[in-house]
Design a protein around this motif. Structure first.
Motif, PDB file in Angstrom:
ATOM      1  N   UNK A  71      35.526  52.245  26.454  1.00 36.80           N
ATOM      2  CA  UNK A  71      34.955  52.511  27.731  1.00 36.80           C
ATOM      3  C   UNK A  71      34.667  51.524  28.808  1.00 36.80           C
ATOM      4  N   UNK A  72      33.961  50.484  27.963  1.00 39.79           N
ATOM      5  CA  UNK A  72      33.541  49.461  28.977  1.00 39.79           C
ATOM      6  C   UNK A  72      34.720  48.560  29.492  1.00 39.79           C
ATOM      7  N   UNK A  73      36.079  48.479  28.411  1.00 38.75           N
ATOM      8  CA  UNK A  73      36.929  47.636  29.040  1.00 38.75           C
ATOM      9  C   UNK A  73      37.773  48.692  30.385  1.00 38.75           C
ATOM     10  N   UNK A  74      37.764  49.757  30.110  1.00 37.17           N
ATOM     11  CA  UNK A  74      38.505  50.510  31.126  1.00 37.17           C
ATOM     12  C   UNK A  74      37.669  50.510  32.548  1.00 37.17           C
ATOM     13  N   UNK A  75      36.187  50.487  32.415  1.00 38.39           N
ATOM     14  CA  UNK A  75      35.406  50.478  33.511  1.00 38.39           C
ATOM     15  C   UNK A  75      35.606  49.007  34.402  1.00 38.39           C
ATOM     16  N   UNK A  76      35.731  47.867  33.471  1.00 33.07           N
ATOM     17  CA  UNK A  76      36.083  46.743  34.014  1.00 33.07           C
ATOM     18  C   UNK A  76      37.188  46.599  34.613  1.00 33.07           C
ATOM     19  N   UNK A  77      38.411  47.426  34.139  1.00 33.21           N
ATOM     20  CA  UNK A  77      39.920  47.372  34.742  1.00 33.21           C
ATOM     21  C   UNK A  77      39.660  47.926  36.119  1.00 33.21           C
ATOM     22  N   UNK A  78      39.041  49.001  36.019  1.00 31.64           N
ATOM     23  CA  UNK A  78      38.934  49.812  37.453  1.00 31.64           C
ATOM     24  C   UNK A  78      38.166  48.902  38.407  1.00 31.64           C
ATOM     25  N   UNK A  79      37.123  48.285  38.072  1.00 29.73           N
ATOM     26  CA  UNK A  79      36.194  47.424  38.976  1.00 29.73           C
ATOM     27  C   UNK A  79      37.249  46.242  39.574  1.00 29.73           C
ATOM     28  N   UNK A  80      38.055  45.527  38.443  1.00 25.72           N
ATOM     29  CA  UNK A  80      39.152  44.616  38.874  1.00 25.72           C
ATOM     30  C   UNK A  80      39.763  44.960  39.947  1.00 25.72           C
ATOM     31  N   UNK A  81      40.599  46.166  39.565  1.00 25.66           N
ATOM     32  CA  UNK A  81      41.708  46.905  40.417  1.00 25.66           C
ATOM     33  C   UNK A  81      41.036  47.140  41.808  1.00 25.66           C
ATOM     34  N   UNK A  82      39.664  47.613  41.810  1.00 20.90           N
ATOM     35  CA  UNK A  82      39.020  47.891  43.257  1.00 20.90           C
ATOM     36  C   UNK A  82      38.692  46.491  44.214  1.00 20.90           C
ATOM     37  N   UNK A  83      38.506  45.636  43.328  1.00 23.17           N
ATOM     38  CA  UNK A  83      38.418  44.267  43.894  1.00 23.17           C
ATOM     39  C   UNK A  83      39.653  43.698  44.549  1.00 23.17           C
ATOM     40  N   UNK A  84      40.590  43.735  43.795  1.00 26.63           N
ATOM     41  CA  UNK A  84      42.022  43.478  44.199  1.00 26.63           C
ATOM     42  C   UNK A  84      42.462  44.050  45.410  1.00 26.63           C
ATOM     43  N   UNK A  85      42.251  45.504  45.226  1.00 29.08           N
ATOM     44  CA  UNK A  85      42.640  46.100  46.518  1.00 29.08           C
ATOM     45  C   UNK A  85      41.976  46.092  47.580  1.00 29.08           C
ATOM     46  N   UNK A  86      40.779  45.571  47.550  1.00 29.23           N
ATOM     47  CA  UNK A  86      39.922  45.004  48.801  1.00 29.23           C
ATOM     48  C   UNK A  86      40.493  43.967  49.387  1.00 29.23           C
ATOM     49  N   UNK A  87      40.782  42.962  48.422  1.00 33.85           N
ATOM     50  CA  UNK A  87      41.253  41.780  48.827  1.00 33.85           C
ATOM     51  C   UNK A  87      42.648  41.825  49.633  1.00 33.85           C
ATOM     52  N   UNK A  88      43.354  42.668  49.006  1.00 35.88           N
ATOM     53  CA  UNK A  88      44.585  42.989  49.772  1.00 35.88           C
ATOM     54  C   UNK A  88      44.498  43.825  51.121  1.00 35.88           C
ATOM     55  N   UNK A  89      43.610  44.431  51.290  1.00 37.44           N
ATOM     56  CA  UNK A  89      43.305  45.119  52.422  1.00 37.44           C
ATOM     57  C   UNK A  89      42.723  43.990  53.479  1.00 37.44           C
ATOM     58  N   UNK A  90      41.975  43.282  53.143  1.00 43.21           N
ATOM     59  CA  UNK A  90      41.580  42.165  54.076  1.00 43.21           C
ATOM     60  C   UNK A  90      42.547  41.170  54.370  1.00 43.21           C
ATOM     61  N   UNK A  91      43.705  40.933  53.454  1.00 40.63           N
ATOM     62  CA  UNK A  91      44.754  40.079  53.807  1.00 40.63           C
ATOM     63  C   UNK A  91      45.782  40.933  54.953  1.00 40.63           C
ATOM     64  N   UNK A  92      45.828  42.125  54.833  1.00 39.38           N
ATOM     65  CA  UNK A  92      46.469  43.033  55.675  1.00 39.38           C
ATOM     66  C   UNK A  92      45.866  42.854  56.954  1.00 39.38           C
TER      67      UNK A  92
END
Length: 223
Positions: free
Chosen positions: A202-223
């Motif tokens: 569960x902890x690994x899954x939560x960390x993966x979700x957080x990393x995915x959210x950060x990456x998505x936010x960074x992509x939105x900023x680049x756009x």
């Protein structure tokens, strides 16, 4: 199956509650100054464990409770000494262990086998000496479960069950958390149910979700 603070238990078919009204329906009959403590769904053939504030417990088969109507009073599940009351009802599902938690943050984890099957209505046996602290809550637990204990001053303590050793019923309680002076544990609830592997997954899954959210936010900023 329902239980009251004065130790009355009742078993009612779910169909009895199939026609609710906007103003509610009668769910039970109570004696003076008694209150519904807990209601749990069962399969009709479970084991029931009742535990009291002064640390007494009784375990009996659900088959000892006849199915009755909603408005019935029920039958005596456990006899109580003056000033005592029921604080927990366990419906045995996993054949794990029982964790008892007292107001002062001490407690005890025992095997269910330490609680022999008895006829309902008796005084039960002692699982926690009242001199060690009044019982706040008890629940069926297994390694990998994680509990949250809340005190009256607003602090939250995490209890990892596999860190709590299994004791004999006759042994004294142990500190489960460092509750500060003048504060008391008021409630204990499950935060996670499962194995240690499930907790780590569960902890690994939560960390993966957080990393995915950060990456998505960074992509939105680049756009």
């Amino acid at each position: 199956v329902s239980v009251t603070t004065k130790g009355m238990v009742k078993k009612t078919a779910m169909v009895e509650y199939s026609h609710p009204r906007s103003g509610g329906i009668i769910a039970g009959k109570l004696k003076s100054e008694d209150h519904i403590l807990d209601v749990q769904m069962t399969d009709g053939d479970c084991g029931i464990v009742l535990l009291t504030r002064e640390g007494r417990s009784i375990r009996f088969s659900e088959s000892e409770i006849s199915v009755v109507g909603r408005a019935s009073l029920g039958v005596k599940g456990i006899g109580l000494k003056s000033g005592d009351s029921v604080v927990s009802m366990l419906v045995v599902r996993r054949e794990g262990t029982v964790l008892c938690v007292a107001q002062d943050g001490s407690g005890k984890r025992i095997n269910l086998g330490e609680l022999p099957l008895r006829k309902r209505g008796g005084l039960g046996i002692a699982v926690l000496d009242s001199d060690e602290g009044l019982l706040v809550s008890a629940m069926e637990v297994a390694d990998g479960d994680r509990l949250s204990a809340v005190t009256n001053d607003g602090k939250d303590y995490i209890i990892n069950i596999e860190d709590v050793p299994i004791q004999k019923r006759s042994e004294g309680a142990r500190p489960l958390m460092n509750v500060v002076s003048d504060s008391e544990v008021t409630e204990v609830v499950f935060e996670h149910v499962g194995t240690r592997e499930a907790v780590e997954e569960e902890a690994v899954e939560e960390e993966a979700v957080e990393e995915e959210a950060v990456e998505e936010e960074q992509m939105n900023l680049l756009d």
